[in-house]
Every structure is written in structure tokens, then in C-alpha cells.
Design a protein around this motif. Structure first.
Motif, PDB file in Angstrom:
ATOM      1  N   THR A  84       0.858  -1.390  -0.035  1.00  0.00           N
ATOM      2  CA  THR A  84      -0.110   0.037   0.207  1.00  0.00           C
ATOM      3  C   THR A  84       0.934   1.235  -0.150  1.00  0.00           C
ATOM      4  OG1 THR A  84      -0.110  -0.012   2.380  1.00  0.00           O
ATOM      5  CG2 THR A  84      -2.112  -1.048   1.269  1.00  0.00           C
ATOM      6  N   ASP A  85       2.157   1.166   0.560  1.00  0.00           N
ATOM      7  CA  ASP A  85       2.849   2.473   0.679  1.00  0.00           C
ATOM      8  C   ASP A  85       4.429   1.805   1.118  1.00  0.00           C
ATOM      9  OD1 ASP A  85       3.590   2.768   3.466  1.00  0.00           O
ATOM     10  OD2 ASP A  85       1.250   3.221   3.685  1.00  0.00           O
ATOM     11  N   PHE A  86       5.067   2.985   0.825  1.00  0.00           N
ATOM     12  CA  PHE A  86       6.668   2.515   1.319  1.00  0.00           C
ATOM     13  C   PHE A  86       6.894   3.764   2.270  1.00  0.00           C
ATOM     14  CE2 PHE A  86       6.307   0.152  -2.739  1.00  0.00           C
ATOM     15  CZ  PHE A  86       6.802  -1.176  -2.339  1.00  0.00           C
ATOM     16  N   HIS A  87       6.133   4.186   2.952  1.00  0.00           N
ATOM     17  CA  HIS A  87       6.450   4.959   4.092  1.00  0.00           C
ATOM     18  C   HIS A  87       7.204   4.471   5.230  1.00  0.00           C
ATOM     19  CE1 HIS A  87       2.656   7.632   3.039  1.00  0.00           C
ATOM     20  NE2 HIS A  87       3.564   7.732   2.169  1.00  0.00           N
ATOM     21  N   MET A  88       8.752   4.630   5.062  1.00  0.00           N
ATOM     22  CA  MET A  88       9.585   4.175   6.146  1.00  0.00           C
ATOM     23  C   MET A  88       9.429   4.875   7.344  1.00  0.00           C
ATOM     24  SD  MET A  88      11.129   1.634   4.553  1.00  0.00           S
ATOM     25  CE  MET A  88      12.642   1.603   5.217  1.00  0.00           C
ATOM     26  N   ALA A  89       8.821   6.107   7.586  1.00  0.00           N
ATOM     27  CA  ALA A  89       8.971   6.645   8.738  1.00  0.00           C
ATOM     28  C   ALA A  89       7.953   7.751   8.503  1.00  0.00           C
ATOM     29  CB  ALA A  89      10.425   7.459   8.910  1.00  0.00           C
ATOM     30  N   GLU A  90       7.610   8.394   9.644  1.00  0.00           N
ATOM     31  CA  GLU A  90       6.487   9.474   9.859  1.00  0.00           C
ATOM     32  C   GLU A  90       6.678  10.434   8.667  1.00  0.00           C
ATOM     33  OE1 GLU A  90       5.108  12.809  12.772  1.00  0.00           O
ATOM     34  OE2 GLU A  90       5.211  10.826  13.713  1.00  0.00           O
ATOM     35  N   CYS A  91       7.997  10.716   8.571  1.00  0.00           N
ATOM     36  CA  CYS A  91       8.044  12.027   7.602  1.00  0.00           C
ATOM     37  C   CYS A  91       7.455  11.910   6.229  1.00  0.00           C
ATOM     38  CB  CYS A  91       9.628  12.655   7.550  1.00  0.00           C
ATOM     39  SG  CYS A  91      10.798  11.196   7.452  1.00  0.00           S
ATOM     40  N   PHE A  92       7.602  10.536   5.661  1.00  0.00           N
ATOM     41  CA  PHE A  92       7.262  10.279   4.553  1.00  0.00           C
ATOM     42  C   PHE A  92       5.901  10.477   4.154  1.00  0.00           C
ATOM     43  CE2 PHE A  92      10.793   8.217   4.809  1.00  0.00           C
ATOM     44  CZ  PHE A  92      11.627   7.753   3.509  1.00  0.00           C
ATOM     45  N   ASP A  93       5.036  10.883   5.272  1.00  0.00           N
ATOM     46  CA  ASP A  93       3.690  11.168   5.076  1.00  0.00           C
ATOM     47  C   ASP A  93       3.220  12.660   5.354  1.00  0.00           C
ATOM     48  OD1 ASP A  93       0.888  11.185   5.121  1.00  0.00           O
ATOM     49  OD2 ASP A  93       0.459   9.636   6.504  1.00  0.00           O
ATOM     50  N   ARG A  94       3.278  13.431   4.334  1.00  0.00           N
ATOM     51  CA  ARG A  94       3.200  14.904   4.443  1.00  0.00           C
ATOM     52  C   ARG A  94       1.971  14.904   5.215  1.00  0.00           C
ATOM     53  NH1 ARG A  94       5.506  17.141  -1.189  1.00  0.00           N
ATOM     54  NH2 ARG A  94       7.392  15.897  -1.067  1.00  0.00           N
ATOM     55  N   GLU A  95       0.748  14.378   5.035  1.00  0.00           N
ATOM     56  CA  GLU A  95      -0.198  14.803   5.800  1.00  0.00           C
ATOM     57  C   GLU A  95      -0.383  14.625   7.139  1.00  0.00           C
ATOM     58  OE1 GLU A  95      -3.849  13.249   4.014  1.00  0.00           O
ATOM     59  OE2 GLU A  95      -3.298  13.825   2.118  1.00  0.00           O
ATOM     60  N   ASN A  96       0.539  13.790   7.646  1.00  0.00           N
ATOM     61  CA  ASN A  96       0.501  13.159   9.128  1.00  0.00           C
ATOM     62  C   ASN A  96       1.737  13.424   9.747  1.00  0.00           C
ATOM     63  OD1 ASN A  96      -2.165  12.367   9.191  1.00  0.00           O
ATOM     64  ND2 ASN A  96      -1.659  10.453   8.040  1.00  0.00           N
ATOM     65  N   ASN A  97       2.718  14.027   9.393  1.00  0.00           N
ATOM     66  CA  ASN A  97       3.934  14.277   9.600  1.00  0.00           C
ATOM     67  C   ASN A  97       4.048  15.239  10.869  1.00  0.00           C
ATOM     68  OD1 ASN A  97       6.770  14.340  10.273  1.00  0.00           O
ATOM     69  ND2 ASN A  97       7.262  15.413   8.299  1.00  0.00           N
ATOM     70  N   ARG A  98       4.545  15.096  11.908  1.00  0.00           N
ATOM     71  CA  ARG A  98       4.429  15.752  12.858  1.00  0.00           C
ATOM     72  C   ARG A  98       5.891  15.846  13.684  1.00  0.00           C
ATOM     73  NH1 ARG A  98       0.116  12.604  15.583  1.00  0.00           N
ATOM     74  NH2 ARG A  98       0.091  11.752  14.368  1.00  0.00           N
ATOM     75  N   CYS A  99       6.790  15.329  12.934  1.00  0.00           N
ATOM     76  CA  CYS A  99       8.238  15.225  13.357  1.00  0.00           C
ATOM     77  C   CYS A  99       8.751  16.764  13.229  1.00  0.00           C
ATOM     78  CB  CYS A  99       9.161  14.295  12.774  1.00  0.00           C
ATOM     79  SG  CYS A  99      10.913  14.274  13.027  1.00  0.00           S
ATOM     80  N   VAL A 100       9.414  17.153  14.439  1.00  0.00           N
ATOM     81  CA  VAL A 100      10.040  18.413  14.540  1.00  0.00           C
ATOM     82  C   VAL A 100      11.312  18.778  13.785  1.00  0.00           C
ATOM     83  CG1 VAL A 100       8.768  19.246  16.718  1.00  0.00           C
ATOM     84  CG2 VAL A 100      11.041  18.312  16.853  1.00  0.00           C
ATOM     85  N   LEU A 101      11.898  17.241  13.501  1.00  0.00           N
ATOM     86  CA  LEU A 101      13.065  17.297  12.931  1.00  0.00           C
ATOM     87  C   LEU A 101      13.160  17.567  11.118  1.00  0.00           C
ATOM     88  CD1 LEU A 101      14.990  14.610  14.696  1.00  0.00           C
ATOM     89  CD2 LEU A 101      15.058  17.015  15.185  1.00  0.00           C
ATOM     90  N   SER A 102      11.942  17.305  10.640  1.00  0.00           N
ATOM     91  CA  SER A 102      11.723  17.211   9.146  1.00  0.00           C
ATOM     92  C   SER A 102      12.397  18.167   8.394  1.00  0.00           C
ATOM     93  CB  SER A 102      10.339  16.883   8.953  1.00  0.00           C
ATOM     94  OG  SER A 102       9.576  15.775   9.357  1.00  0.00           O
ATOM     95  N   PRO A 103      12.194  19.540   8.824  1.00  0.00           N
ATOM     96  CA  PRO A 103      12.892  20.504   7.898  1.00  0.00           C
ATOM     97  C   PRO A 103      14.304  20.427   7.856  1.00  0.00           C
ATOM     98  CG  PRO A 103      11.330  21.440   9.589  1.00  0.00           C
ATOM     99  CD  PRO A 103      11.361  20.083  10.043  1.00  0.00           C
ATOM    100  N   SER A 104      15.060  19.936   8.736  1.00  0.00           N
ATOM    101  CA  SER A 104      16.409  19.670   8.399  1.00  0.00           C
ATOM    102  C   SER A 104      17.123  18.360   8.481  1.00  0.00           C
ATOM    103  CB  SER A 104      17.152  20.525   9.399  1.00  0.00           C
ATOM    104  OG  SER A 104      16.979  20.251  10.760  1.00  0.00           O
ATOM    105  N   CYS A 105      16.416  17.634   8.573  1.00  0.00           N
ATOM    106  CA  CYS A 105      16.759  16.116   8.929  1.00  0.00           C
ATOM    107  C   CYS A 105      17.282  15.362   7.362  1.00  0.00           C
ATOM    108  CB  CYS A 105      15.394  15.196   9.500  1.00  0.00           C
ATOM    109  SG  CYS A 105      15.901  13.469   9.676  1.00  0.00           S
ATOM    110  N   LYS A 106      18.066  14.581   7.659  1.00  0.00           N
ATOM    111  CA  LYS A 106      18.770  14.099   6.382  1.00  0.00           C
ATOM    112  C   LYS A 106      18.448  12.686   6.260  1.00  0.00           C
ATOM    113  CE  LYS A 106      22.284  17.469   5.625  1.00  0.00           C
ATOM    114  NZ  LYS A 106      23.515  17.689   4.873  1.00  0.00           N
ATOM    115  N   LEU A 107      17.755  12.191   7.309  1.00  0.00           N
ATOM    116  CA  LEU A 107      17.469  10.519   7.406  1.00  0.00           C
ATOM    117  C   LEU A 107      16.474  10.276   6.216  1.00  0.00           C
ATOM    118  CD1 LEU A 107      17.394   8.147   8.858  1.00  0.00           C
ATOM    119  CD2 LEU A 107      15.703   8.762  10.382  1.00  0.00           C
TER     120      LEU A 107
END
Length: 161
Positions: A84-107
Motif C-alpha cells: 500500500t505504501d513505502f512510508h519508512m517513517a512518519e516524515c514520508f507522510d506529508r499529511e500526518n508528519n509531526r516530526c519537528v526534525l523534518s525541515p532539516s533532517c537528512k534521514l
């Protein structure tokens, strides 16, 4: 990366059908052989029939068989089709991403590259290649065991030995 049960059952069904090309196979045969729910397999087989990979023959003497040659069935395509998807982490889902590191994270970039590599390996394999268990004079293809380390410290201890 972990495949869903649906993908696992799809791949097992295709392998079973590929290994039994000389006869019609029933869903019950596959369910019994792999200890899988017949109801789950009915969904898998129905979907494989809708994309013309499996032919279903109704009636008392009916069953299933591959509609395509195993060399034409690409494992990467099957996995993409069944997952159904290949979302490896929360940041892959733009609608439900609440990770505060996303703007600068290289993971995320690393995980995208890892997923791409995973799929590239699967893209290089056909069902036909999975059906070749062992050929005389050829080295048996067995994957290396994957070591799972609960922490980097545990890995460092193993590497130090």
C-alpha cells in the motif's frame, strides 16, 4: 522494510503455482501447503486474476495456473502492486508528519535511497529465478543471515570480537 502479509501470500501463491505448472492447483492446496487462511488466499488469487497473472478455471475439476510465463513476472512489480505504501517513517507522510526534525533532517533522504535500493534488487528478479532451487554444478543461492543489533554498542561488541 517489512512486507505485508498480503504481499507475502501473493509471492507464496506465485511460487507455488510456478512450481506446479504441470497441473491445476486449488486455493486449498496453497492454503494447506503454506498454512495460510483460505479466505486470505481467495482475495490474493482474485486480484492476481484481475491483472492477468493467474488464470482461474471454474468447476468441479477447476483450479488455478499461471497465465504468464514465470520469466515475465517481475518480483519488483508484484511488490509495488501489492504494497500500500513505502512510508519508512512518519516524515514520508506529508499529511500526518509531526516530526519537528523534518525541515532539516537528512534521514528521509537516506531512507528513500534504501527503499530505492530494496526495490532495485527486486526489479532484477523474475518469478522464474525464484523457482530454480538448485542446478547441478552451480552454487546454491542462499542469502546471508541478517544480523539485527539492538543497539550500535552491541554491534561494536560483535565487531570487536
Amino acid at each position: 522494510m517489512r512486507l505485508t502479509s498480503y504481499t507475502d501470500y501473493t509471492l507464496r501463491t506465485l511460487i507455488y503455482l510456478g512450481m506446479n505448472r504441470d497441473r491445476l492447483v486449488t486455493i486449498q492446496d496453497i492454503a494447506d501447503n503454506h498454512l495460510i487462511s483460505k479466505n486470505h488466499l481467495m482475495k490474493v488469487v482474485y486480484q492476481l486474476g484481475t491483472v492477468d497473472i493467474v488464470e482461474t478455471i471454474r468447476g468441479r475439476n477447476g483450479g488455478l495456473r499461471l497465465k504468464k510465463d514465470p520469466s515475465e513476472i517481475n518480483i519488483g512489480e508484484i511488490v509495488r502492486w501489492t504494497e500500500t505504501d513505502f512510508h519508512m517513517a512518519e516524515c514520508f507522510d506529508r499529511e500526518n508528519n509531526r516530526c519537528v526534525l523534518s525541515p532539516s533532517c537528512k534521514l528521509q533522504g537516506v531512507l528513500v535511497a534504501a527503499t530505492r535500493s530494496f526495490l532495485n534488487v527486486l526489479d532484477a528478479v523474475t518469478l522464474d529465478e525464484l523457482l530454480v532451487l538448485e542446478k547441478p554444478g552451480k552454487k546454491k543461492l542462499m542469502p546471508s543471515p541478517v544480523r539485527i543489533y539492538p543497539s550500535l554498542k552491541a554491534k561494536a561488541k560483535v565487531d570487536a570480537v
